[in-house]
Design a protein around this motif. Structure first.
Motif, PDB file in Angstrom:
ATOM      1  N   VAL A 183      42.120  22.211  23.751  1.00  0.00           N
ATOM      2  CA  VAL A 183      42.748  23.076  24.752  1.00  0.00           C
ATOM      3  C   VAL A 183      43.136  24.360  24.049  1.00  0.00           C
ATOM      4  O   VAL A 183      43.897  24.322  23.075  1.00  0.00           O
ATOM      5  N   VAL A 184      42.589  25.465  24.504  1.00  0.00           N
ATOM      6  CA  VAL A 184      42.864  26.746  23.862  1.00  0.00           C
ATOM      7  C   VAL A 184      43.507  27.686  24.883  1.00  0.00           C
ATOM      8  O   VAL A 184      43.051  27.784  26.026  1.00  0.00           O
ATOM      9  N   VAL A 185      44.579  28.322  24.438  1.00  0.00           N
ATOM     10  CA  VAL A 185      45.292  29.275  25.290  1.00  0.00           C
ATOM     11  C   VAL A 185      44.564  30.614  25.210  1.00  0.00           C
ATOM     12  O   VAL A 185      44.372  31.146  24.108  1.00  0.00           O
ATOM     13  N   VAL A 186      44.150  31.123  26.342  1.00  0.00           N
ATOM     14  CA  VAL A 186      43.400  32.381  26.344  1.00  0.00           C
ATOM     15  C   VAL A 186      43.990  33.367  27.355  1.00  0.00           C
ATOM     16  O   VAL A 186      44.869  33.019  28.141  1.00  0.00           O
ATOM     17  N   THR A 187      43.459  34.579  27.288  1.00  0.00           N
ATOM     18  CA  THR A 187      43.846  35.603  28.268  1.00  0.00           C
ATOM     19  C   THR A 187      42.919  35.470  29.476  1.00  0.00           C
ATOM     20  O   THR A 187      41.904  34.756  29.430  1.00  0.00           O
ATOM     21  N   GLN A 188      43.241  36.220  30.522  1.00  0.00           N
ATOM     22  CA  GLN A 188      42.399  36.170  31.712  1.00  0.00           C
ATOM     23  C   GLN A 188      40.968  36.622  31.407  1.00  0.00           C
ATOM     24  O   GLN A 188      40.009  36.017  31.868  1.00  0.00           O
ATOM     25  N   ALA A 189      40.845  37.685  30.602  1.00  0.00           N
ATOM     26  CA  ALA A 189      39.500  38.178  30.265  1.00  0.00           C
ATOM     27  C   ALA A 189      38.724  37.137  29.459  1.00  0.00           C
ATOM     28  O   ALA A 189      37.530  36.916  29.696  1.00  0.00           O
ATOM     29  N   GLN A 190      39.416  36.481  28.526  1.00  0.00           N
ATOM     30  CA  GLN A 190      38.761  35.452  27.714  1.00  0.00           C
ATOM     31  C   GLN A 190      38.402  34.243  28.567  1.00  0.00           C
ATOM     32  O   GLN A 190      37.370  33.607  28.366  1.00  0.00           O
ATOM     33  N   TYR A 191      39.265  33.928  29.515  1.00  0.00           N
ATOM     34  CA  TYR A 191      39.003  32.840  30.459  1.00  0.00           C
ATOM     35  C   TYR A 191      37.738  33.142  31.258  1.00  0.00           C
ATOM     36  O   TYR A 191      36.878  32.284  31.424  1.00  0.00           O
ATOM     37  N   ARG A 192      37.641  34.376  31.727  1.00  0.00           N
ATOM     38  CA  ARG A 192      36.504  34.753  32.563  1.00  0.00           C
ATOM     39  C   ARG A 192      35.191  34.690  31.785  1.00  0.00           C
ATOM     40  O   ARG A 192      34.180  34.245  32.305  1.00  0.00           O
ATOM     41  N   THR A 193      35.226  35.130  30.529  1.00  0.00           N
ATOM     42  CA  THR A 193      33.993  35.194  29.744  1.00  0.00           C
ATOM     43  C   THR A 193      33.771  33.962  28.872  1.00  0.00           C
ATOM     44  O   THR A 193      32.740  33.842  28.222  1.00  0.00           O
ATOM     45  N   CYS A 194      34.763  33.053  28.845  1.00  0.00           N
ATOM     46  CA  CYS A 194      34.673  31.863  27.989  1.00  0.00           C
ATOM     47  C   CYS A 194      34.565  32.227  26.514  1.00  0.00           C
ATOM     48  O   CYS A 194      33.885  31.550  25.744  1.00  0.00           O
ATOM     49  N   ASN A 195      35.222  33.300  26.127  1.00  0.00           N
ATOM     50  CA  ASN A 195      35.222  33.704  24.722  1.00  0.00           C
ATOM     51  C   ASN A 195      36.639  33.661  24.173  1.00  0.00           C
ATOM     52  O   ASN A 195      37.422  34.575  24.398  1.00  0.00           O
ATOM     53  N   ALA A 196      36.952  32.613  23.448  1.00  0.00           N
ATOM     54  CA  ALA A 196      38.278  32.509  22.830  1.00  0.00           C
ATOM     55  C   ALA A 196      38.193  33.093  21.432  1.00  0.00           C
ATOM     56  O   ALA A 196      37.264  32.784  20.685  1.00  0.00           O
ATOM     57  N   PRO A 197      39.156  33.953  21.055  1.00  0.00           N
ATOM     58  CA  PRO A 197      39.130  34.500  19.696  1.00  0.00           C
ATOM     59  C   PRO A 197      39.546  33.428  18.694  1.00  0.00           C
ATOM     60  O   PRO A 197      40.205  32.453  19.060  1.00  0.00           O
ATOM     61  N   PRO A 198      39.167  33.610  17.412  1.00  0.00           N
ATOM     62  CA  PRO A 198      39.495  32.592  16.394  1.00  0.00           C
ATOM     63  C   PRO A 198      40.997  32.378  16.223  1.00  0.00           C
ATOM     64  O   PRO A 198      41.413  31.294  15.827  1.00  0.00           O
ATOM     65  N   ASN A 199      41.795  33.407  16.525  1.00  0.00           N
ATOM     66  CA  ASN A 199      43.244  33.257  16.330  1.00  0.00           C
ATOM     67  C   ASN A 199      43.974  32.762  17.587  1.00  0.00           C
ATOM     68  O   ASN A 199      45.195  32.750  17.608  1.00  0.00           O
ATOM     69  N   ALA A 200      43.258  32.362  18.604  1.00  0.00           N
ATOM     70  CA  ALA A 200      43.919  31.858  19.810  1.00  0.00           C
ATOM     71  C   ALA A 200      44.667  30.562  19.493  1.00  0.00           C
ATOM     72  O   ALA A 200      44.260  29.790  18.630  1.00  0.00           O
ATOM     73  N   THR A 201      45.762  30.330  20.213  1.00  0.00           N
ATOM     74  CA  THR A 201      46.531  29.093  20.046  1.00  0.00           C
ATOM     75  C   THR A 201      45.697  27.928  20.562  1.00  0.00           C
ATOM     76  O   THR A 201      45.218  27.966  21.697  1.00  0.00           O
ATOM     77  N   ALA A 202      45.526  26.915  19.718  1.00  0.00           N
ATOM     78  CA  ALA A 202      44.706  25.773  20.112  1.00  0.00           C
ATOM     79  C   ALA A 202      45.489  24.476  19.965  1.00  0.00           C
ATOM     80  O   ALA A 202      46.288  24.322  19.045  1.00  0.00           O
TER      81      ALA A 202
END
Ligand SMILES: *[C@@H]1O[C@H](CO)[C@@H](O)[C@H](O)[C@H]1NC(C)=O
Length: 131
Positions: A75-94
């Motif tokens: 489960v990774v916490v993402v922003t709306q833009a990351q949610y939309r594109t399915c691109n979580a950055p490496p530093n996202a809270t997981a």
């Protein structure tokens, strides 16, 4: 014997009073904050979760419970833009315990599975708004 009977019923009355008291406290807490098991009985697994939050009234203080196989999902916490594109950055809270409890604060929250590419694209992501 009769006095024992009286003591017995006084004890029963006390236990009933305590039970009523406890259940009203529990009901009060249930009304104040809820725990939502994401995906219901099947939990957090490969599939489409876009509709899962619909019709639920999330509130600040509620908890999302993600239950899943930790070898296959996370489960990774993402922003709306990351949610939309399915691109979580490496530093996202997981989160990756397989039984994660995430308390909501007021506002929008976006989560996705990021352990294997494709899970998020298949719909393994949720967007919730807590009031
Ligand atoms: C990740 O790093 C970027 C760039 O440094 C930063 O803007 C962003 O806030 C960070 N995100 C998190 C969740 O820490």
């Amino acid at each position: 014997m009769p006095s024992q009977g009286r003591r017995g019923s006084a004890l029963v009355a006390a236990v009933v009073a305590l039970a009523v008291c406890l259940s009203s406290v529990l009901n009060f807490e249930a009304a104040e904050a809820k725990a939502y098991s994401v995906g219901g009985a099947k939990g957090w697994t490969y599939g489409n979760y876009v509709r899962w939050p619909k019709g639920k009234n999330f509130r600040a203080g509620d908890t999302l419970v993600f239950k899943y196989d930790a070898e296959q999902y996370d489960v990774v916490v993402v922003t709306q833009a990351q949610y939309r594109t399915c691109n979580a950055p490496p530093n996202a809270t997981a989160y990756h315990t397989g039984n994660d409890r995430i308390k909501l604060v007021k506002g929008h929250h976006f989560f996705m599975c990021n352990i294997f590419p494709g899970h998020c694209k298949a719909g393994m992501r949720i967007a919730v708004k807590a009031m």
